[in-house]
Design a protein around this motif. Structure first.
Motif: not given
Length: 156
Positions: A115-124
């Motif tokens: 349902q999220a508009d976006d998905a990001i990650r901060l780091s590997s």
């Protein structure tokens, strides 16, 4: 527009709270940043799906009133800081409050992620949740500094 970090977890260490408070204080008045702690589900004899489902209910309640949900996920977009600044600028142009969701120890419910508009990650790298919260605060401040052409961020 308002920004919020919805973080599933217990109260963070004092140094994390102090660091987050510093970046919250630096945010411009027209883009305030709040942090909402969402109570994690107690483990007991529950399996992962039950834990995530219970936390999802709490997150959905905390998400009321936000036009945009961005989840932090290890499989999310790997954004350099300048790209995060571009997204922040686009969200500001579009309007609507934005919530960034940091899941608990077991992550975020799969249906909620969809349902999220976006998905990001901060780091590997795998980060402790408290540290992820602090890094996100700093990166949001850095992103708005770039948008406003403030000298905090230096390319080089």
């Amino acid at each position: 527009m308002k920004l919020a970090i919805l973080a599933v977890g217990h109260k963070p260490p004092a140094w994390v709270a102090q660091g987050c408070a510093e970046y919250q204080k630096r945010m411009p008045r027209e883009l305030p940043l709040s942090i909402v702690e969402v109570k994690p589900e107690s483990r007991g004899s529950k399996n992962r799906e039950q834990l995530l489902a219970a936390e999802k209910v709490r997150l959905v309640a905390a998400l009321q009133g936000y036009a945009r949900m961005v989840v932090l996920d290890e499989r999310g977009a790997d954004l350099p800081t300048l790209k995060l600044a571009e997204r922040l600028a686009a969200w500001m142009r579009a309007g609507g409050d934005t919530a960034f969701v940091i899941g608990g120890a077991d992550g975020i419910d799969a249906a909620l992620k969809l349902q999220a508009d976006d998905a990001i990650r901060l780091s590997s790298l795998t980060l402790p949740h408290a540290l992820a919260r602090l890094i996100l605060c700093e990166q949001l401040y850095r992103a708005i500094s770039i948008v406003r052409q403030h000298p905090y961020h230096r390319e080089g």
